[in-house]
Design an enzyme around this catalytic site. Sequence first.
Site, mmCIF file in Angstrom:
data_model
loop_
_atom_site.group_PDB
_atom_site.id
_atom_site.type_symbol
_atom_site.label_atom_id
_atom_site.label_comp_id
_atom_site.label_asym_id
_atom_site.label_seq_id
_atom_site.Cartn_x
_atom_site.Cartn_y
_atom_site.Cartn_z
ATOM 1 N N GLU A 46 6.271 9.773 4.725
ATOM 2 C CA GLU A 46 6.634 9.020 3.526
ATOM 3 C C GLU A 46 5.891 9.538 2.300
ATOM 4 O O GLU A 46 4.708 9.881 2.381
ATOM 5 C CB GLU A 46 6.304 7.524 3.657
ATOM 6 C CG GLU A 46 6.955 6.817 4.816
ATOM 7 C CD GLU A 46 8.439 6.602 4.663
ATOM 8 O OE1 GLU A 46 8.958 6.777 3.538
ATOM 9 O OE2 GLU A 46 9.069 6.261 5.671
ATOM 10 N N THR A 47 6.614 9.573 1.187
ATOM 11 C CA THR A 47 6.019 9.710 -0.133
ATOM 12 C C THR A 47 6.370 8.452 -0.914
ATOM 13 O O THR A 47 7.537 8.068 -0.979
ATOM 14 C CB THR A 47 6.544 10.955 -0.871
ATOM 15 O OG1 THR A 47 6.157 12.129 -0.150
ATOM 16 C CG2 THR A 47 5.983 11.027 -2.278
#
Length: 259
Positions: A46-47
């Site tokens: 995830e970003t």
Amino acid sequence: MKQKIYQVDAFANRLFEGNPAMICPLEEWFSDELMQQIAAENNLSETAFFVKKDSKYHLRWFTPKREVDMCGHATLATAYILFEYMNYNDKMIIFETKSGDLMVQKEGESFVMDFPVQMIVPCNISEHIEETFALKPIATFASMDYIVVFEDEKDILNAKPNLTLLKELDLRGVCITSRSEKYDFVTRFFAPNYGIDEDPVTGSVFTQLASYWSKKLEKKILYAKQLSSRGGEVHCELVDNRVKLSGKCIKYLEGEIEI
């Protein structure tokens, strides 16, 4: 243009443990296409991108392949950055997200997230799961993800799923789980359709697991571990239709990217 970034190990007691997330604090939103490109370049599960909005923070999460509606570890990591590195002084942070308002507060060295419980319902995918994992489950459920219960902790630890078959399933991912001797339960999570063959620690899946294991073990407070190669421990507390998930974070990287 230069953009500040932080990489944080979430649900980690030390570096190189838990789940890495990249955090991007923004003044205003980038285009969806650019945020997806940055997430693909980072190539972490995830970003997270956030923008301050009145007294709240609008928060979004991207895997290397697509945006998701809920992410636990990147929310935990975002709160950690705000509290520890961006001088956030209130007791609680409210994140406005696609899954509603999510709250995080700091308690000692840990950060406690307040998420809605995701209810699970029985489903009939046992035959597909047995083929995928070469092992017969004792129960299967559907929610945001498929929840698959196996008999023994060794089944979870030794599982080697057929990722091609996993891609045929229509939900976000598959979580496998069992009871544990040291913990209340253990789990692993796979989401190859989202560019994540196996996620190190998946905070959002515990919003589904908490309701199952709370009923099964007749406990409101649960202590769990995700048995990925990095591993990570999660404390869960069920409170009505909410679940509190707590863990620690450690900063790995602080820098800038060129856009």
